[in-house]
Write a protein that holds these residues in place. Structure first.
Motif, PDB file in Angstrom:
ATOM      1  N   ALA A  40       0.831  -1.208   0.000  1.00  0.00           N
ATOM      2  CA  ALA A  40       0.000   0.000   0.000  1.00  0.00           C
ATOM      3  C   ALA A  40       0.859   1.250   0.000  1.00  0.00           C
ATOM      4  O   ALA A  40       0.580   2.218  -0.712  1.00  0.00           O
ATOM      5  CB  ALA A  40      -0.930  -0.013   1.209  1.00  0.00           C
ATOM      6  N   ALA A  41       1.920   1.248   0.797  1.00  0.00           N
ATOM      7  CA  ALA A  41       2.805   2.409   0.847  1.00  0.00           C
ATOM      8  C   ALA A  41       3.495   2.638  -0.482  1.00  0.00           C
ATOM      9  O   ALA A  41       3.776   3.779  -0.867  1.00  0.00           O
ATOM     10  CB  ALA A  41       3.845   2.214   1.948  1.00  0.00           C
ATOM     11  N   ASP A  42       3.759   1.564  -1.220  1.00  0.00           N
ATOM     12  CA  ASP A  42       4.420   1.688  -2.513  1.00  0.00           C
ATOM     13  C   ASP A  42       3.491   2.219  -3.591  1.00  0.00           C
ATOM     14  O   ASP A  42       3.932   2.881  -4.533  1.00  0.00           O
ATOM     15  CB  ASP A  42       4.969   0.319  -2.935  1.00  0.00           C
ATOM     16  N   ARG A  43       2.200   1.951  -3.463  1.00  0.00           N
ATOM     17  CA  ARG A  43       1.259   2.309  -4.521  1.00  0.00           C
ATOM     18  C   ARG A  43       0.742   3.749  -4.420  1.00  0.00           C
ATOM     19  O   ARG A  43       0.189   4.259  -5.379  1.00  0.00           O
ATOM     20  CB  ARG A  43       0.067   1.349  -4.495  1.00  0.00           C
ATOM     21  N   ALA A  44       0.872   4.375  -3.256  1.00  0.00           N
ATOM     22  CA  ALA A  44       0.315   5.720  -3.057  1.00  0.00           C
ATOM     23  C   ALA A  44       1.380   6.651  -2.507  1.00  0.00           C
ATOM     24  O   ALA A  44       2.494   6.239  -2.181  1.00  0.00           O
ATOM     25  CB  ALA A  44      -0.878   5.655  -2.105  1.00  0.00           C
ATOM     26  N   ASP A  45       1.037   7.925  -2.415  1.00  0.00           N
ATOM     27  CA  ASP A  45       1.974   8.887  -1.842  1.00  0.00           C
ATOM     28  C   ASP A  45       2.125   8.677  -0.341  1.00  0.00           C
ATOM     29  O   ASP A  45       3.188   8.929   0.221  1.00  0.00           O
ATOM     30  CB  ASP A  45       1.494  10.309  -2.133  1.00  0.00           C
ATOM     31  N   ALA A  46       1.065   8.237   0.297  1.00  0.00           N
ATOM     32  CA  ALA A  46       1.108   7.935   1.725  1.00  0.00           C
ATOM     33  C   ALA A  46       0.054   6.877   2.019  1.00  0.00           C
ATOM     34  O   ALA A  46      -0.921   6.727   1.274  1.00  0.00           O
ATOM     35  CB  ALA A  46       0.859   9.185   2.566  1.00  0.00           C
ATOM     36  N   VAL A  47       0.264   6.138   3.101  1.00  0.00           N
ATOM     37  CA  VAL A  47      -0.663   5.088   3.487  1.00  0.00           C
ATOM     38  C   VAL A  47      -1.331   5.473   4.802  1.00  0.00           C
ATOM     39  O   VAL A  47      -0.703   6.086   5.673  1.00  0.00           O
ATOM     40  CB  VAL A  47       0.061   3.731   3.610  1.00  0.00           C
ATOM     41  N   ILE A  48      -2.613   5.116   4.926  1.00  0.00           N
ATOM     42  CA  ILE A  48      -3.355   5.302   6.167  1.00  0.00           C
ATOM     43  C   ILE A  48      -3.603   3.926   6.767  1.00  0.00           C
ATOM     44  O   ILE A  48      -4.412   3.149   6.245  1.00  0.00           O
ATOM     45  CB  ILE A  48      -4.695   6.015   5.929  1.00  0.00           C
ATOM     46  N   LEU A  49      -2.876   3.594   7.809  1.00  0.00           N
ATOM     47  CA  LEU A  49      -3.087   2.320   8.501  1.00  0.00           C
ATOM     48  C   LEU A  49      -4.297   2.471   9.408  1.00  0.00           C
ATOM     49  O   LEU A  49      -4.295   3.276  10.338  1.00  0.00           O
ATOM     50  CB  LEU A  49      -1.836   1.937   9.302  1.00  0.00           C
ATOM     51  N   ASP A  50      -5.325   1.688   9.129  1.00  0.00           N
ATOM     52  CA  ASP A  50      -6.635   1.901   9.734  1.00  0.00           C
ATOM     53  C   ASP A  50      -6.892   0.933  10.887  1.00  0.00           C
ATOM     54  O   ASP A  50      -6.927  -0.284  10.699  1.00  0.00           O
ATOM     55  CB  ASP A  50      -7.712   1.737   8.668  1.00  0.00           C
ATOM     56  N   LEU A  51      -7.071   1.491  12.068  1.00  0.00           N
ATOM     57  CA  LEU A  51      -7.449   0.695  13.234  1.00  0.00           C
ATOM     58  C   LEU A  51      -8.951   0.748  13.499  1.00  0.00           C
ATOM     59  O   LEU A  51      -9.443   0.047  14.387  1.00  0.00           O
ATOM     60  CB  LEU A  51      -6.716   1.213  14.474  1.00  0.00           C
ATOM     61  N   GLU A  52      -9.672   1.563  12.719  1.00  0.00           N
ATOM     62  CA  GLU A  52     -11.089   1.786  13.028  1.00  0.00           C
ATOM     63  C   GLU A  52     -11.997   0.933  12.150  1.00  0.00           C
ATOM     64  O   GLU A  52     -12.140  -0.272  12.366  1.00  0.00           O
ATOM     65  CB  GLU A  52     -11.427   3.273  12.886  1.00  0.00           C
ATOM     66  N   ASP A  53     -12.617   1.539  11.135  1.00  0.00           N
ATOM     67  CA  ASP A  53     -13.693   0.880  10.399  1.00  0.00           C
ATOM     68  C   ASP A  53     -13.265  -0.363   9.630  1.00  0.00           C
ATOM     69  O   ASP A  53     -14.087  -1.251   9.377  1.00  0.00           O
ATOM     70  CB  ASP A  53     -14.335   1.866   9.425  1.00  0.00           C
ATOM     71  N   ALA A  54     -12.002  -0.432   9.213  1.00  0.00           N
ATOM     72  CA  ALA A  54     -11.557  -1.562   8.392  1.00  0.00           C
ATOM     73  C   ALA A  54     -11.265  -2.814   9.205  1.00  0.00           C
ATOM     74  O   ALA A  54     -10.956  -3.866   8.630  1.00  0.00           O
ATOM     75  CB  ALA A  54     -10.308  -1.161   7.595  1.00  0.00           C
ATOM     76  N   VAL A  55     -11.354  -2.723  10.526  1.00  0.00           N
ATOM     77  CA  VAL A  55     -10.966  -3.841  11.386  1.00  0.00           C
ATOM     78  C   VAL A  55     -12.161  -4.278  12.231  1.00  0.00           C
ATOM     79  O   VAL A  55     -12.796  -3.455  12.900  1.00  0.00           O
ATOM     80  CB  VAL A  55      -9.794  -3.450  12.310  1.00  0.00           C
ATOM     81  N   ALA A  56     -12.461  -5.571  12.221  1.00  0.00           N
ATOM     82  CA  ALA A  56     -13.543  -6.115  13.043  1.00  0.00           C
ATOM     83  C   ALA A  56     -13.180  -5.989  14.521  1.00  0.00           C
ATOM     84  O   ALA A  56     -11.995  -6.015  14.885  1.00  0.00           O
ATOM     85  CB  ALA A  56     -13.778  -7.575  12.685  1.00  0.00           C
ATOM     86  N   PRO A  57     -14.179  -5.840  15.394  1.00  0.00           N
ATOM     87  CA  PRO A  57     -13.891  -5.657  16.827  1.00  0.00           C
ATOM     88  C   PRO A  57     -12.974  -6.722  17.416  1.00  0.00           C
ATOM     89  O   PRO A  57     -12.067  -6.405  18.190  1.00  0.00           O
ATOM     90  CB  PRO A  57     -15.288  -5.705  17.460  1.00  0.00           C
ATOM     91  N   GLU A  58     -13.191  -7.973  17.030  1.00  0.00           N
ATOM     92  CA  GLU A  58     -12.382  -9.051  17.612  1.00  0.00           C
ATOM     93  C   GLU A  58     -10.930  -9.039  17.108  1.00  0.00           C
ATOM     94  O   GLU A  58     -10.053  -9.666  17.710  1.00  0.00           O
ATOM     95  CB  GLU A  58     -13.020 -10.415  17.324  1.00  0.00           C
ATOM     96  N   ASP A  59     -10.685  -8.312  15.997  1.00  0.00           N
ATOM     97  CA  ASP A  59      -9.338  -8.273  15.422  1.00  0.00           C
ATOM     98  C   ASP A  59      -8.560  -7.018  15.807  1.00  0.00           C
ATOM     99  O   ASP A  59      -7.406  -6.860  15.399  1.00  0.00           O
ATOM    100  CB  ASP A  59      -9.425  -8.357  13.893  1.00  0.00           C
ATOM    101  N   LYS A  60      -9.158  -6.131  16.566  1.00  0.00           N
ATOM    102  CA  LYS A  60      -8.498  -4.869  16.886  1.00  0.00           C
ATOM    103  C   LYS A  60      -7.218  -5.039  17.723  1.00  0.00           C
ATOM    104  O   LYS A  60      -6.233  -4.337  17.468  1.00  0.00           O
ATOM    105  CB  LYS A  60      -9.481  -3.918  17.562  1.00  0.00           C
ATOM    106  N   PRO A  61      -7.173  -5.933  18.702  1.00  0.00           N
ATOM    107  CA  PRO A  61      -5.903  -6.089  19.434  1.00  0.00           C
ATOM    108  C   PRO A  61      -4.741  -6.490  18.527  1.00  0.00           C
ATOM    109  O   PRO A  61      -3.631  -5.952  18.637  1.00  0.00           O
ATOM    110  CB  PRO A  61      -6.225  -7.173  20.460  1.00  0.00           C
ATOM    111  N   ALA A  62      -4.983  -7.433  17.609  1.00  0.00           N
ATOM    112  CA  ALA A  62      -3.930  -7.859  16.686  1.00  0.00           C
ATOM    113  C   ALA A  62      -3.549  -6.717  15.746  1.00  0.00           C
ATOM    114  O   ALA A  62      -2.361  -6.523  15.430  1.00  0.00           O
ATOM    115  CB  ALA A  62      -4.385  -9.077  15.890  1.00  0.00           C
ATOM    116  N   ALA A  63      -4.542  -5.962  15.288  1.00  0.00           N
ATOM    117  CA  ALA A  63      -4.264  -4.824  14.407  1.00  0.00           C
ATOM    118  C   ALA A  63      -3.439  -3.783  15.128  1.00  0.00           C
ATOM    119  O   ALA A  63      -2.496  -3.200  14.563  1.00  0.00           O
ATOM    120  CB  ALA A  63      -5.580  -4.220  13.917  1.00  0.00           C
ATOM    121  N   ARG A  64      -3.768  -3.552  16.386  1.00  0.00           N
ATOM    122  CA  ARG A  64      -3.034  -2.568  17.184  1.00  0.00           C
ATOM    123  C   ARG A  64      -1.562  -2.958  17.304  1.00  0.00           C
ATOM    124  O   ARG A  64      -0.662  -2.125  17.144  1.00  0.00           O
ATOM    125  CB  ARG A  64      -3.699  -2.460  18.558  1.00  0.00           C
ATOM    126  N   ASP A  65      -1.314  -4.237  17.557  1.00  0.00           N
ATOM    127  CA  ASP A  65       0.056  -4.717  17.663  1.00  0.00           C
ATOM    128  C   ASP A  65       0.792  -4.580  16.329  1.00  0.00           C
ATOM    129  O   ASP A  65       1.964  -4.181  16.294  1.00  0.00           O
ATOM    130  CB  ASP A  65       0.072  -6.186  18.105  1.00  0.00           C
TER     131      ASP A  65
END
Length: 299
Positions: A40-65
């Motif tokens: 993603a970082a290679d394809r755009a000028d900048a990447v937005i790593l999303d901890l909110e809407d793109a991540v299911a509630p049960e997956d948020k701890p793993a996403a945070r890490d």
């Protein structure tokens, strides 16, 4: 009143013509997919790593890490945390406190105290305030005036949900009037304070012509970047923000003519040129130069 950001003089920011350091195309990437971060970082000028809407509630701890451990260029990485008011927001701030990211997107932004709380936990961070509720749109001028807010972004779908509506667009793909008003309101609030303004994502991945038309309108209207959710959209956005060869040639011609004529109004190629037209030409020339020197990202 707009306040200087990170010590910048008010007069500089009031001009509203600074270049957005992250570039025009900002690509969202789910925080629980570290395998996609580098791509993603290679394809755009900048990447937005999303901890909110793109991540299911049960997956948020793993996403945070995963986000806390990312190895991307911090100067080209924005982290969207969860919305204030819930335990995930506090957990995000704790996880990010060691890394100290340079850019953080605050979703559902509506109050200055929320920005203060974010900056208090992550000193020195540059905040992208995401205005995507009725309260957030109305608060856009105050948010833009906050010295730690570097940019405003807006969102249509969450806005309509906050209003009790069901769709941000008409059947032909055009925005409803209230959404167009919100888009304009955020743009005006941001640029009045010299902050960057980020246009919302286009969710119809099949309508490639619409991506380009909307991005071209954003660039022409004064937005400094557009967010997207697919790598192909990032390429279209970069192309839309870059002046055409004809536009770049016009800008260079106007600026060369201005050097000959000096200050004041003059005629160039049958068109009157005054101070606003000169500013348009300078911006087009700057965008053309930035496009020539920017790294190439494959679609």
């Amino acid at each position: 009143m707009c306040r200087a950001r990170h010590g910048a003089p008010d007069s500089h920011w009031a001009e509203g013509h600074e270049s957005f350091p992250l570039g025009p195309s900002l690509l969202f990437c789910p925080g629980d997919r570290p395998d996609r971060f580098a791509k993603a970082a290679d394809r755009a000028d900048a990447v937005i790593l999303d901890l909110e809407d793109a991540v299911a509630p049960e997956d948020k701890p793993a996403a945070r890490d995963a986000v806390a451990a990312h190895e991307l260029d911090p100067a080209r990485t924005i982290i969207r945390v969860n919305a204030p008011g819930g335990p995930d927001f506090d957990a995000d701030l704790r996880a990010l406190s060691v890394r100290r990211p340079r850019w953080v997107m605050l979703p559902k932004a509506a109050t200055l105290s929320e920005v203060d709380r974010l900056v208090g936990a992550l000193p020195g961070v540059q905040v992208v305030a995401l205005c995507e509720t009725a309260r957030g749109i109305l608060a856009a001028p105050a948010l833009a005036a906050h010295p730690d807010v570097a940019a405003l972004m807006w969102g249509g779908e969450d806005l309509i949900a906050s209003l009790g509506g069901t769709s941000s667009r008409h059947a032909d793909g055009s925005y409803r009037d209230v959404v167009r008003h919100a888009r304009s309101s955020v743009l005006l609030a941001a640029r009045a304070c010299g902050r960057s303004a980020i246009d919302a994502i286009h969710t119809d991945l099949a309508d490639q012509a619409a991506w380009r038309i909307e991005a071209e309108d954003a660039a022409a209207s004064g937005f400094t970047a557009t967010a997207c959710i697919h790598p192909a959209q990032a390429a279209a956005i970069r192309a839309a923000y870059a002046p055409s060869p004809e536009q770049a040639a016009w800008a260079r011609g106007v600026l060369e003519a201005a050097e000959r004529h000096g200050t004041g109004v003059f005629e160039h190629d049958g068109r009157m040129v005054d101070a606003p037209i000169l500013r348009h030409a300078r911006l087009q020339a700057a965008r053309a130069t930035a496009d020539q020197t920017a790294p190439t990202h494959d679609a």
